[in-house]
Design a protein around this motif. Structure first.
Motif, PDB file in Angstrom:
ATOM      1  N   UNK A  13      16.254   3.317  -2.426  1.00 44.07           N
ATOM      2  CA  UNK A  13      16.953   4.158  -1.464  1.00 44.07           C
ATOM      3  C   UNK A  13      16.123   5.286  -0.906  1.00 44.07           C
ATOM      4  N   UNK A  14      14.884   5.473  -1.390  1.00 39.58           N
ATOM      5  CA  UNK A  14      14.036   6.538  -0.864  1.00 39.58           C
ATOM      6  C   UNK A  14      13.518   6.169   0.530  1.00 39.58           C
ATOM      7  N   UNK A  15      13.012   7.139   1.244  1.00 38.69           N
ATOM      8  CA  UNK A  15      12.512   6.888   2.597  1.00 38.69           C
ATOM      9  C   UNK A  15      11.303   5.957   2.575  1.00 38.69           C
ATOM     10  N   UNK A  16      10.449   6.101   1.543  1.00 37.01           N
ATOM     11  CA  UNK A  16       9.284   5.220   1.439  1.00 37.01           C
ATOM     12  C   UNK A  16       9.709   3.778   1.175  1.00 37.01           C
ATOM     13  N   UNK A  17      10.682   3.593   0.286  1.00 41.14           N
ATOM     14  CA  UNK A  17      11.157   2.245  -0.003  1.00 41.14           C
ATOM     15  C   UNK A  17      11.831   1.626   1.220  1.00 41.14           C
ATOM     16  N   UNK A  18      12.558   2.437   1.986  1.00 38.07           N
ATOM     17  CA  UNK A  18      13.188   1.913   3.198  1.00 38.07           C
ATOM     18  C   UNK A  18      12.148   1.531   4.244  1.00 38.07           C
ATOM     19  N   UNK A  19      11.064   2.280   4.297  1.00 34.57           N
ATOM     20  CA  UNK A  19       9.996   1.950   5.254  1.00 34.57           C
ATOM     21  C   UNK A  19       9.365   0.606   4.909  1.00 34.57           C
ATOM     22  N   UNK A  20       9.168   0.352   3.607  1.00 34.35           N
ATOM     23  CA  UNK A  20       8.624  -0.944   3.191  1.00 34.35           C
ATOM     24  C   UNK A  20       9.608  -2.051   3.531  1.00 34.35           C
ATOM     25  N   UNK A  21      10.903  -1.793   3.353  1.00 36.26           N
ATOM     26  CA  UNK A  21      11.914  -2.795   3.663  1.00 36.26           C
ATOM     27  C   UNK A  21      11.943  -3.104   5.156  1.00 36.26           C
ATOM     28  N   UNK A  22      11.713  -2.090   5.986  1.00 37.11           N
ATOM     29  CA  UNK A  22      11.700  -2.321   7.437  1.00 37.11           C
ATOM     30  C   UNK A  22      10.529  -3.191   7.851  1.00 37.11           C
ATOM     31  N   UNK A  23       9.394  -3.038   7.179  1.00 32.69           N
ATOM     32  CA  UNK A  23       8.252  -3.899   7.500  1.00 32.69           C
ATOM     33  C   UNK A  23       8.543  -5.346   7.145  1.00 32.69           C
ATOM     34  N   UNK A  24       9.333  -5.565   6.111  1.00 31.07           N
ATOM     35  CA  UNK A  24       9.697  -6.935   5.737  1.00 31.07           C
ATOM     36  C   UNK A  24      10.588  -7.571   6.795  1.00 31.07           C
ATOM     37  N   UNK A  25      11.514  -6.778   7.359  1.00 33.23           N
ATOM     38  CA  UNK A  25      12.399  -7.321   8.386  1.00 33.23           C
ATOM     39  C   UNK A  25      11.641  -7.657   9.659  1.00 33.23           C
ATOM     40  N   UNK A  26      10.493  -7.006   9.882  1.00 34.10           N
ATOM     41  CA  UNK A  26       9.689  -7.302  11.070  1.00 34.10           C
ATOM     42  C   UNK A  26       8.740  -8.474  10.848  1.00 34.10           C
ATOM     43  N   UNK A  27       8.794  -9.064   9.658  1.00 35.44           N
ATOM     44  CA  UNK A  27       7.982 -10.251   9.392  1.00 35.44           C
ATOM     45  C   UNK A  27       6.764 -10.000   8.537  1.00 35.44           C
ATOM     46  N   UNK A  28       6.431  -8.764   8.242  1.00 39.20           N
ATOM     47  CA  UNK A  28       5.256  -8.467   7.420  1.00 39.20           C
ATOM     48  C   UNK A  28       5.676  -8.448   5.951  1.00 39.20           C
ATOM     49  N   UNK A  29       5.801  -9.610   5.380  1.00 37.48           N
ATOM     50  CA  UNK A  29       6.263  -9.715   3.995  1.00 37.48           C
ATOM     51  C   UNK A  29       5.125  -9.414   3.026  1.00 37.48           C
ATOM     52  N   UNK A  30       5.478  -8.789   1.932  1.00 38.75           N
ATOM     53  CA  UNK A  30       4.465  -8.425   0.939  1.00 38.75           C
ATOM     54  C   UNK A  30       3.957  -9.655   0.208  1.00 38.75           C
ATOM     55  N   UNK A  31       4.838 -10.605  -0.087  1.00 40.49           N
ATOM     56  CA  UNK A  31       4.413 -11.833  -0.741  1.00 40.49           C
ATOM     57  C   UNK A  31       4.231 -11.659  -2.231  1.00 40.49           C
ATOM     58  N   UNK A  32       3.435 -12.552  -2.809  1.00 37.44           N
ATOM     59  CA  UNK A  32       3.265 -12.585  -4.257  1.00 37.44           C
ATOM     60  C   UNK A  32       1.792 -12.686  -4.617  1.00 37.44           C
ATOM     61  N   UNK A  70       0.848  -1.200   0.000  1.00 39.29           N
ATOM     62  CA  UNK A  70       0.000   0.000   0.000  1.00 39.29           C
ATOM     63  C   UNK A  70       0.879   1.244   0.000  1.00 39.29           C
ATOM     64  N   UNK A  71       0.557   2.155  -0.885  1.00 36.87           N
ATOM     65  CA  UNK A  71       1.349   3.364  -1.033  1.00 36.87           C
ATOM     66  C   UNK A  71       2.393   3.254  -2.118  1.00 36.87           C
ATOM     67  N   UNK A  72       2.645   2.046  -2.598  1.00 33.87           N
ATOM     68  CA  UNK A  72       3.625   1.861  -3.664  1.00 33.87           C
ATOM     69  C   UNK A  72       4.953   1.363  -3.141  1.00 33.87           C
ATOM     70  N   UNK A  73       5.656   0.640  -3.963  1.00 33.46           N
ATOM     71  CA  UNK A  73       6.966   0.112  -3.611  1.00 33.46           C
ATOM     72  C   UNK A  73       8.090   0.981  -4.129  1.00 33.46           C
ATOM     73  N   UNK A  74       9.247   0.365  -4.337  1.00 32.72           N
ATOM     74  CA  UNK A  74      10.408   1.146  -4.751  1.00 32.72           C
ATOM     75  C   UNK A  74      10.251   1.694  -6.158  1.00 32.72           C
ATOM     76  N   UNK A  75       9.419   1.079  -6.987  1.00 28.91           N
ATOM     77  CA  UNK A  75       9.214   1.620  -8.325  1.00 28.91           C
ATOM     78  C   UNK A  75       8.513   2.980  -8.283  1.00 28.91           C
ATOM     79  N   UNK A  76       7.687   3.175  -7.267  1.00 30.32           N
ATOM     80  CA  UNK A  76       6.964   4.441  -7.173  1.00 30.32           C
ATOM     81  C   UNK A  76       7.837   5.566  -6.642  1.00 30.32           C
ATOM     82  N   UNK A  77       8.791   5.242  -5.755  1.00 27.38           N
ATOM     83  CA  UNK A  77       9.570   6.293  -5.100  1.00 27.38           C
ATOM     84  C   UNK A  77      11.067   6.200  -5.386  1.00 27.38           C
ATOM     85  N   UNK A  78      11.505   5.084  -6.010  1.00 27.71           N
ATOM     86  CA  UNK A  78      12.924   4.928  -6.293  1.00 27.71           C
ATOM     87  C   UNK A  78      13.639   4.157  -5.204  1.00 27.71           C
TER      88      UNK A  78
END
Length: 333
Positions: free
Chosen positions: A165-184, A155-163
């Motif tokens: 290394x962007x703050x939004x992409x890093x926030x999505x990456x942090x959610x993955x490290x906490x176990x909330x994987x986006x999946x397929x 939700x909000x878009x992944x790295x393609x939407x913000x590039x």
């Protein structure tokens, strides 16, 4: 073959020999960063063989008792050039002639002879086997199924939407490290081989139960377009298509699975997946999975009722169905 850290190349060995004409070998060796034994080896080879002695020698042993005889290698080359047999057939024929050899050995010699590819035998393709097309004779003759796996959009878009290394992409990456994987998301598709009419759904997995439910909905959808009977279903060797439960819901249709690792045998659905990827999945930047799922429904209508198809001389796939549905309005765009 000289490795990248070799202190001496053929030209360096020649310079070594020239310096050793007037200077001690030990002094030249220390100057060039090599041992005296190595320097002496190249000097002695030059004195014995001349310029040829400065070249690299093969590391193969001088005597090979278990090497394949030259007559057998000649037979391999003749069978490949004249009959164009694959390695397995050549090995079978040689074994029949009391020549003990494995298919892997034949493959290795074909590679050494430069005959491992069919195009190497006839570069112009004059004697290559004729291409056999997979042709569906009428609607419902062949229906191709496949599953395309694609990453779920957060939700909000992944790295393609913000590039990256962007703050939004890093926030999505942090959610993955906490176990909330986006999946397929798994795009199940069915396409009629004659009309090219296609039906696609975005589903949660590629299990047998999911594939069975999709097949039932696809069969109903094809029925609405006049394709009331499916004679043959073509799939790959995915686990969902190999299950016993899937075989029980074919309703009399013949199930054919393609040769493993040969997607060209199911080329119509593979080409459709490429069109789907180019014209929808990667055509724009999506900000959520719901947005892309909604666009998939719209794109299905566009593909079937408005997008020109080369198989029908610029007409959409729906124009070739028994129901001849070709008057759908474009107001959905």
């Amino acid at each position: 073959m000289v490795h990248r850290n070799a202190p001496l190349t053929p030209e360096g060995r020649r310079r070594l020999v020239e310096r050793c004409r007037t200077r001690p070998i030990a002094h030249v060796a220390a100057e060039m960063g090599i041992s005296r034994a190595t320097a002496s080896k190249w000097v002695n080879r030059y004195r014995r063989f001349g310029e040829l002695g400065l070249r690299d020698r093969s590391s193969a042993p001088i005597r090979q008792p278990t090497a394949t005889p030259g007559e057998t290698v000649a037979k391999i080359e003749i069978m490949r050039r004249e009959r164009k047999w694959p390695a397995a057939r050549i090995a079978f024929e040689l074994v029949a002639d009391d020549v003990t050899i494995s298919r892997r050995t034949v493959t290795r010699y074909l590679d050494q002879l430069g005959l491992n590819r069919r195009r190497f035998i006839d570069p112009d393709g004059e004697n290559n086997r004729e291409v056999r097309k997979i042709v569906a004779k009428h609607p419902g003759h062949m229906v191709h199924l496949d599953v395309k796996k694609t990453g779920r959009i957060p939700d909000g878009g992944g790295w393609r939407a913000f590039g990256r290394g962007s703050s939004e992409a890093k926030a999505v990456a942090r959610t993955k490290t906490r176990g909330a994987r986006a999946g397929y998301i798994y795009l199940h598709s069915a396409i009629d081989g004659h009309t090219r009419l296609a039906y696609t759904e975005a589903l949660e997995n590629e299990q047998a139960s999911t594939a069975i439910a999709f097949l039932e909905r696809a069969r109903d959808w094809f029925t609405q377009h006049g394709i009331v009977k499916i004679e043959r279903i073509i799939t790959d060797n995915g686990s969902c298509y190999r299950s016993r439960a899937f075989a029980e819901v074919l309703n009399g249709a013949e199930h054919r699975r393609t040769k493993p690792y040969t997607p060209k045998h199911n080329g119509k659905i593979e080409r459709y997946n490429r069109i789907l990827s180019e014209e929808l999945l990667c055509a724009r930047t999506w900000t959520s999975e719901a947005q892309r799922a909604s666009a998939l429904t719209t794109w299905n209508l566009h593909y079937n009722y408005h997008r020109p198809h080369g198989a029908h001389r610029g007409k959409p796939p729906a124009s070739a169905t028994p129901a001849c549905v070709n008057n759908v309005l474009a107001s959905y765009i």
